[in-house]
Design a protein around this motif. Structure first.
Motif, PDB file in Angstrom:
ATOM      1  N   PHE A 163      -2.341 100.273  -1.048  1.00 16.44           N
ATOM      2  CA  PHE A 163      -3.353  99.570  -1.840  1.00 16.44           C
ATOM      3  C   PHE A 163      -4.770  99.969  -1.431  1.00 16.44           C
ATOM      4  O   PHE A 163      -5.683  99.944  -2.264  1.00 16.44           O
ATOM      5  CB  PHE A 163      -3.147  98.043  -1.777  1.00 16.44           C
ATOM      6  N   VAL A 164      -4.957 100.376  -0.182  1.00 16.60           N
ATOM      7  CA  VAL A 164      -6.267 100.899   0.242  1.00 16.60           C
ATOM      8  C   VAL A 164      -6.527 102.250  -0.436  1.00 16.60           C
ATOM      9  O   VAL A 164      -7.644 102.540  -0.894  1.00 16.60           O
ATOM     10  CB  VAL A 164      -6.331 101.025   1.776  1.00 16.60           C
ATOM     11  N   PRO A 209     -21.841  94.675   0.479  1.00 21.49           N
ATOM     12  CA  PRO A 209     -20.377  94.707   0.560  1.00 21.49           C
ATOM     13  C   PRO A 209     -19.779  95.722  -0.416  1.00 21.49           C
ATOM     14  O   PRO A 209     -20.459  96.210  -1.320  1.00 21.49           O
ATOM     15  CB  PRO A 209     -19.967  93.280   0.184  1.00 21.49           C
ATOM     16  N   THR A 210     -18.534  96.044  -0.214  1.00 19.38           N
ATOM     17  CA  THR A 210     -17.792  96.927  -1.110  1.00 19.38           C
ATOM     18  C   THR A 210     -17.905  96.407  -2.554  1.00 19.38           C
ATOM     19  O   THR A 210     -17.799  95.205  -2.777  1.00 19.38           O
ATOM     20  CB  THR A 210     -16.302  96.918  -0.697  1.00 19.38           C
ATOM     21  N   MET A 254     -12.482  96.388  -4.824  1.00 22.80           N
ATOM     22  CA  MET A 254     -11.624  95.291  -4.349  1.00 22.80           C
ATOM     23  C   MET A 254     -10.593  94.916  -5.409  1.00 22.80           C
ATOM     24  O   MET A 254      -9.433  94.635  -5.086  1.00 22.80           O
ATOM     25  CB  MET A 254     -12.488  94.088  -3.981  1.00 22.80           C
ATOM     26  N   ASP A 255     -11.013  94.921  -6.666  1.00 21.73           N
ATOM     27  CA  ASP A 255     -10.069  94.603  -7.746  1.00 21.73           C
ATOM     28  C   ASP A 255      -8.899  95.591  -7.740  1.00 21.73           C
ATOM     29  O   ASP A 255      -7.741  95.205  -7.934  1.00 21.73           O
ATOM     30  CB  ASP A 255     -10.772  94.659  -9.109  1.00 21.73           C
ATOM     31  N   ALA A 313      -7.723  97.302  -5.251  1.00 23.65           N
ATOM     32  CA  ALA A 313      -6.853  97.042  -4.096  1.00 23.65           C
ATOM     33  C   ALA A 313      -5.944  95.860  -4.375  1.00 23.65           C
ATOM     34  O   ALA A 313      -4.732  95.900  -4.129  1.00 23.65           O
ATOM     35  CB  ALA A 313      -7.696  96.781  -2.849  1.00 23.65           C
ATOM     36  N   ASN A 314      -6.534  94.800  -4.896  1.00 20.61           N
ATOM     37  CA  ASN A 314      -5.746  93.592  -5.153  1.00 20.61           C
ATOM     38  C   ASN A 314      -4.660  93.855  -6.193  1.00 20.61           C
ATOM     39  O   ASN A 314      -3.500  93.463  -6.024  1.00 20.61           O
ATOM     40  CB  ASN A 314      -6.682  92.470  -5.613  1.00 20.61           C
ATOM     41  N   MET A 367     -11.279  89.827   1.630  1.00 22.70           N
ATOM     42  CA  MET A 367     -12.137  90.877   1.044  1.00 22.70           C
ATOM     43  C   MET A 367     -13.355  90.278   0.362  1.00 22.70           C
ATOM     44  O   MET A 367     -14.479  90.711   0.559  1.00 22.70           O
ATOM     45  CB  MET A 367     -11.361  91.563  -0.089  1.00 22.70           C
ATOM     46  N   ARG A 368     -13.076  89.271  -0.472  1.00 21.82           N
ATOM     47  CA  ARG A 368     -14.157  88.659  -1.264  1.00 21.82           C
ATOM     48  C   ARG A 368     -15.140  87.942  -0.356  1.00 21.82           C
ATOM     49  O   ARG A 368     -16.299  87.765  -0.693  1.00 21.82           O
ATOM     50  CB  ARG A 368     -13.591  87.677  -2.303  1.00 21.82           C
ATOM     51  N   PHE A 400     -16.502  95.151   6.436  1.00 25.65           N
ATOM     52  CA  PHE A 400     -17.406  95.933   7.290  1.00 25.65           C
ATOM     53  C   PHE A 400     -16.672  96.347   8.570  1.00 25.65           C
ATOM     54  O   PHE A 400     -15.532  95.957   8.797  1.00 25.65           O
ATOM     55  CB  PHE A 400     -18.656  95.112   7.622  1.00 25.65           C
ATOM     56  N   MET A 460      -1.786  95.925  -4.652  1.00 25.48           N
ATOM     57  CA  MET A 460      -0.906  95.065  -3.838  1.00 25.48           C
ATOM     58  C   MET A 460       0.120  94.360  -4.702  1.00 25.48           C
ATOM     59  O   MET A 460       1.302  94.337  -4.392  1.00 25.48           O
ATOM     60  CB  MET A 460      -1.753  93.929  -3.228  1.00 25.48           C
ATOM     61  N   ARG A 461      -0.397  93.738  -5.772  1.00 24.62           N
ATOM     62  CA  ARG A 461       0.485  92.939  -6.642  1.00 24.62           C
ATOM     63  C   ARG A 461       1.498  93.845  -7.335  1.00 24.62           C
ATOM     64  O   ARG A 461       2.576  93.403  -7.712  1.00 24.62           O
ATOM     65  CB  ARG A 461      -0.328  92.175  -7.695  1.00 24.62           C
TER      66      ARG A 461
END
Lengths: 386, 386
Positions: free
Chosen positions: A273-274, A43-44, A49-50, A52-53, B56-57, B62, A56-57
């Motif tokens: 965010f992406v 997975p990414t 991911m952090d 991106a999150n 995401m998590r 994918f 967003m916020r």
């Protein structure tokens, strides 16, 4: 009516993906090991991911810049400088909602009905469709597999370019063959394209997936900023971000205002965010990428080690990308063989016929998976291929 | 060369957005209140962001389903059932990377060079470009503003349809006018389209942004599942998700396999975690949407209250969407006026000329903002418009 009344004949005629067909055939079976798509099983990474999150916020959820956040374009310029050892101005960079989107917007900008695009095949098939959607015509020039591995006859490529040719499309390192064009050949292609006024579209999505050195040769090495060159790239393979739909294209800066419009009229920009996640990948992702390459090298050696031991199998151990592309003596129908492998070995491979001229008779196996999984897959497949 | 050599003439000819032009003109000035874009100032609700982050998590990073996650398509089917009071099978629903993407993929599937699309204007302008990219021809039929508000002469619409017409495009509730087509007129349009074998593309993105009742009339109310009808929708406006790029289209089920291919060759699907966020919006977002509508109603009343008090201004208080679209006596050049308002009032409005025939002379103000901000904007603008 086959697909609703009034659909354009050229759209009705677009083939469905044979990769999807085999995936539909095999998906959901007990114990299936799917190696048909061009993605791994990692997975990414969390830091992406952090980012991106957090973005967003912080409010990156509104309409955004059509060609990409200025800070992402700057980060891409810096990435090019350190990876390719040359300046690529942010003015030349446009962020798109995948490498595929970059291809499709470029084709929409350049290809009028009847225009021809010469494509080195076998190749990842979606580019064919993006040309046919615009009424363009595809001319394929197949690689051949001989003792020197996969090779391209440049004279055949040049001979395929006629009065209606508008573009040459090259995917190097190549999905599915792993073939990589050398710098000298790139120089010759660029020279030819300049003389003829042709565009070169270079899909370099696998440029970092190489097993010797840190990157593959790039058309950026042999071109000037205002050459008719479009270099397609993506976050998908390097940073396990296939599902994020984030790519970019390097073009002459004069093409920038064209992409500005074309993005607006396609998806009106990539989620902010992406894009912030993309910045994290570029700035913190070197270690992850290095691990990915090592993982793929291990995968390649497991898979090709077994394939090379099977007398009926013909395979070239690739120096780049993450696919084994092999043929099996006496097997001429790749979809039928792929289905038999699903049935008898519960392993999912992509039929070579999906990849255009020169692909039939071959199978594509994506080895960007865990060594344990690949070993099981090869054990199960060996009897079918023996 | 203006934009690089070899760009298709029809692409070079695509106009840049006048909305972007005014935004570039005014952006970054001290104290600017930008009301030029079609979005508010409320960020996406937390429960939507939480769902994206969780997905995401959980590994939704994918490659994904081309027409959308089955659970999102089911959630959309349920949303249609409870909102429109009718069954809309998930087979008829395709998820796309924005409403704009749904329009563009539909046009690519249906419009051959020379085909005509009849469009009720003034309207959100991107649809024009998506037709021109395919070599199609736009025929506009403008609304008129009279004592009964904005009205459409259906006979003019029907008269505009000739032998090359392939589609009628209607955006109701309309951006920018707020005009909403009634059910009887929709029935007449659908009957006409059936008789002529035309497609109807109905952009219903503002269907929930209504100030009387819970939704606007829909072409779904007056059609059969296999009619040549495409209904465009989006998460952007209802749930403050403009930056997420998530939309959907309802089509005859026979169109499904076409979208399956067209998505593949455009962006190859919407990020899985964005789709999961969409499910949260549908399942938990009714309260948020109700609040948004009330906020917009307050905004409308503040803005239109002031505009109606200005003798030079002509405005119709809209029953739907979130725009005031008004003209100012003696002002015929909307871009010049919008620039003067930027200079003298530090308020950003969109020039009406951006919206096609019938738009010049008007300005568009998006009132999906906080009451306090809108009050300041109106105080500053009143002297310029007096």
């Amino acid at each position: 009516m086959s697909q609703g009344p009034g659909i354009r004949p050229s759209i009705d005629a677009l083939p469905h993906s044979l990769i999807d067909e085999i995936a539909r055939y095999g998906r959901g079976r007990d114990g299936m090991i799917p190696l048909w798509f061009g993605e791994g099983d990692v997975p990414t990474p969390d830091f992406v991911m952090d980012a991106a999150n957090q973005a967003m916020r912080e409010g990156h959820v509104f309409y955004t810049w059509q060609r990409g956040l200025p800070e992402l374009r700057d980060a891409l310029a810096a990435y090019h400088r350190r990876t390719y050892g040359m300046p690529v101005d942010a003015d030349r960079i446009t962020v798109t909602g995948s490498g595929m989107t970059a291809i499709s917007l470029s084709i929409q900008s350049l290809i009028d009905p009847g225009d021809e695009v010469v494509i080195v095949s076998p190749v990842w098939p979606n580019v064919f469709a993006s040309i046919e959607i615009m009424g363009g015509v595809v001319r394929q020039v197949p690689l051949t597999l001989g003792n020197a591995g996969w090779t391209l006859d440049l004279d055949r490529l040049f001979d395929a370019c006629g009065s209606r040719t508008k573009m040459i499309f090259i995917n190097s390192p190549c999905n599915p063959t792993g073939w990589t064009m050398g710098t000298d050949d790139m120089r010759r292609v660029m020279k030819f394209a300049r003389e003829r006024g042709l565009w070169v579209m270079s899909d370099e999505v696998y440029s970092r997936m190489v097993y010797d050195g840190s990157r593959a040769p790039s058309f950026l090495d042999v071109s000037e900023p205002e050459d008719r060159l479009l270099v397609i790239n993506s976050f998908s393979k390097n940073w396990a971000m296939t599902g994020w739909r984030l790519g970019w294209v390097v073009s002459p800066s004069s093409f920038g205002p064209v992409y500005e419009k074309m993005v607006q009229f396609n998806n009106s920009g990539v989620p902010g965010f992406v894009q912030k996640a993309g910045i994290a990948a570029l700035e913190q992702g070197d270690g992850f990428l290095a691990d990915m390459v090592e993982r793929c090298r291990t995968g390649r050696d497991i898979v090709c080690g077994v394939l090379e031991s099977l007398p009926r199998v013909k395979v070239q151990r690739p120096d780049a990308a993450f696919y084994a592309f092999f043929s099996v003596e006496g097997e001429t129908d790749s979809l039928t063989l792929a289905k038999r492998i699903v049935d008898e070995a519960q392993v999912g491979l992509a039929p070579g016929a999906a990849f255009g001229e020169g692909g039939e008779g071959y199978l594509r196996l994506c080895f960007a998976s865990s060594p344990a999984r690949l070993k099981v897959a090869m054990e199960r497949m060996a009897p079918v291929l023996s």
